[in-house]
Design a protein around this motif. Structure first.
Motif, short mmCIF file in Angstrom:
data_model
loop_
_atom_site.label_atom_id
_atom_site.label_comp_id
_atom_site.label_asym_id
_atom_site.label_seq_id
_atom_site.Cartn_x
_atom_site.Cartn_y
_atom_site.Cartn_z
N VAL A 24 0.87 -1.07 0.05
CA VAL A 24 0.12 -0.02 -0.14
C VAL A 24 0.83 1.43 0.19
CG1 VAL A 24 -1.67 1.33 1.32
CG2 VAL A 24 -2.09 -1.10 1.03
N LYS A 25 1.94 1.13 0.69
CA LYS A 25 2.86 2.20 0.88
C LYS A 25 3.43 2.54 -0.73
CE LYS A 25 7.27 4.10 3.05
NZ LYS A 25 8.01 3.54 3.78
N GLN A 26 4.09 1.56 -1.14
CA GLN A 26 4.45 1.74 -2.59
C GLN A 26 3.59 2.27 -3.54
OE1 GLN A 26 7.97 1.78 -3.13
NE2 GLN A 26 8.30 1.27 -0.96
N LEU A 27 2.48 1.65 -3.55
CA LEU A 27 1.33 2.02 -4.32
C LEU A 27 1.03 3.33 -4.31
CD1 LEU A 27 -0.87 1.37 -6.44
CD2 LEU A 27 -2.39 0.48 -4.79
N ASN A 28 0.77 4.08 -3.14
CA ASN A 28 0.55 5.40 -2.97
C ASN A 28 1.52 6.36 -3.56
OD1 ASN A 28 -2.13 5.86 -1.54
ND2 ASN A 28 -1.27 4.39 -0.19
N ALA A 29 2.83 5.92 -3.28
CA ALA A 29 3.94 6.62 -3.93
C ALA A 29 4.06 6.38 -5.47
CB ALA A 29 5.50 6.11 -3.35
N HIS A 30 3.60 5.31 -6.23
CA HIS A 30 3.59 5.00 -7.55
C HIS A 30 2.33 5.98 -8.02
CE1 HIS A 30 3.12 3.14 -11.21
NE2 HIS A 30 1.93 2.52 -10.74
N TYR A 31 1.41 5.98 -7.34
CA TYR A 31 0.18 6.84 -7.84
C TYR A 31 0.39 8.36 -8.06
CZ TYR A 31 -4.70 8.51 -8.15
OH TYR A 31 -5.93 8.93 -8.27
N LYS A 32 1.26 8.85 -7.00
CA LYS A 32 1.55 10.28 -6.84
C LYS A 32 2.57 10.46 -8.08
CE LYS A 32 1.17 11.03 -1.84
NZ LYS A 32 1.51 11.11 -0.78
N GLN A 64 -10.49 6.88 -6.48
CA GLN A 64 -9.69 8.03 -6.90
C GLN A 64 -8.15 7.81 -6.24
OE1 GLN A 64 -10.54 10.06 -9.06
NE2 GLN A 64 -12.06 8.57 -9.42
N SER A 65 -8.21 7.21 -5.09
CA SER A 65 -6.80 7.43 -4.55
C SER A 65 -6.80 5.59 -3.76
CB SER A 65 -7.05 8.26 -3.19
OG SER A 65 -5.66 7.73 -2.41
N PRO A 66 -5.60 5.16 -3.83
CA PRO A 66 -5.42 3.73 -3.56
C PRO A 66 -5.27 3.66 -1.98
CG PRO A 66 -3.14 4.54 -4.45
CD PRO A 66 -4.33 5.75 -4.63
N ALA A 67 -5.54 4.87 -1.35
CA ALA A 67 -5.41 4.72 0.09
C ALA A 67 -6.51 3.87 1.06
CB ALA A 67 -5.64 6.36 0.83
N ILE A 68 -7.35 3.65 0.11
CA ILE A 68 -8.70 2.70 0.63
C ILE A 68 -8.21 1.43 0.50
CG2 ILE A 68 -9.54 2.17 -1.81
CD1 ILE A 68 -11.84 2.93 0.82
N LEU A 69 -6.91 1.08 0.12
CA LEU A 69 -6.43 -0.31 0.22
C LEU A 69 -5.96 -0.58 1.48
CD1 LEU A 69 -4.39 -0.57 -3.13
CD2 LEU A 69 -6.56 -1.45 -2.46
N LYS A 70 -5.64 0.37 2.25
CA LYS A 70 -5.34 0.15 4.01
C LYS A 70 -6.46 -0.32 4.64
CE LYS A 70 -2.27 4.28 4.24
NZ LYS A 70 -2.15 5.43 4.91
N THR A 71 -7.68 -0.34 4.00
CA THR A 71 -8.81 -1.13 4.88
C THR A 71 -8.79 -2.60 4.69
OG1 THR A 71 -10.17 -0.33 3.38
CG2 THR A 71 -9.99 1.25 4.97
N ILE A 72 -8.26 -3.10 3.54
CA ILE A 72 -8.44 -4.46 3.09
C ILE A 72 -7.45 -5.22 3.99
CG2 ILE A 72 -8.05 -6.06 1.25
CD1 ILE A 72 -8.90 -3.52 -0.87
#
Length: 195
Positions: A24-32, A64-72
């Motif tokens: 999730v951390k890497q995905l958020n950085a990738h998204y940005k 819109q943001s991969p931050a939602i993946l934190k809840t999975i």
């Protein structure tokens, strides 16, 4: 204006649970990073995220943001074939709704650490036929990122020509996402040059 539809399909089966927070951390950085790269080009970048396992292959399909993946909480087994075809269908339907299929490049990325072991709707032949048909259309690019997988072994099963397989160690998620950044950058460059 040229459009790129970037769809990332992520394995959320139980074997990913130890690496989920790092992913999730890497995905958020990738998204940005992807959004910054988009600003350099005259292009519209649409992003879709699919998350799959046996229990639910439709989790948070578009966000819109991969931050939602934190809840999975990753759990269950790997319904890889079902997830691939279901997500392809989803992207095609999104393109039809937007009426932008003709001038759109689709980059479809699968990130998994497991072999297929749970699909109920589709098999390897269905995946092979679907992807080969879309490859012939010329505007679909498929990338398969295998974490701790022998991608040659997967290629023997799927037998898809011109399918981009990449191997990485789960402990090297950062490298895998750096590679994804490069893939998106190259695709954006190629698409803008084709205009």
């Amino acid at each position: 204006m040229k459009t790129i539809y970037y769809h990332l399909l992520i394995d959320a089966s139980k074997s990913m649970s130890r690496y989920w927070e790092a992913l999730v951390k890497q995905l958020n950085a990738h998204y940005k990073t992807t959004r910054k790269v988009e600003a350099l080009y005259t292009i519209e970048l649409k992003t879709g995220i699919g998350v799959f396992n046996l229990d639910n292959i439709f989790l948070d399909m578009i966000v819109q943001s991969p931050a939602i993946l934190k809840t999975i909480k990753p759990d269950s087994r790997t319904a890889l074939y079902d997830a691939i075809i279901t997500n392809i269908d989803f992207v095609e339907n999104e393109l039809l709704k937007a009426q932008s299929a003709i001038d759109t490049t689709i980059v479809f990325v699968v990130l998994t650490d497991g072999h297929e072991n749970a699909s109920k709707l589709y098999d390897a032949q269905d995946v092979r036929e679907t992807i080969m048909k879309l490859q012939q259309e010329g505007n679909w690019e498929f990338i398969f990122l295998g974490a701790d997988l022998d991608v040659n072994e997967i290629n023997k099963i799927l037998k898809i020509p011109q399918f981009n397989y990449h191997n990485f160690e789960r402990s090297e998620l950062k490298s895998a996402f750096e590679e994804l950044n490069d893939i998106i950058l190259k695709t954006l460059k190629k698409s803008t040059q084709a205009q």
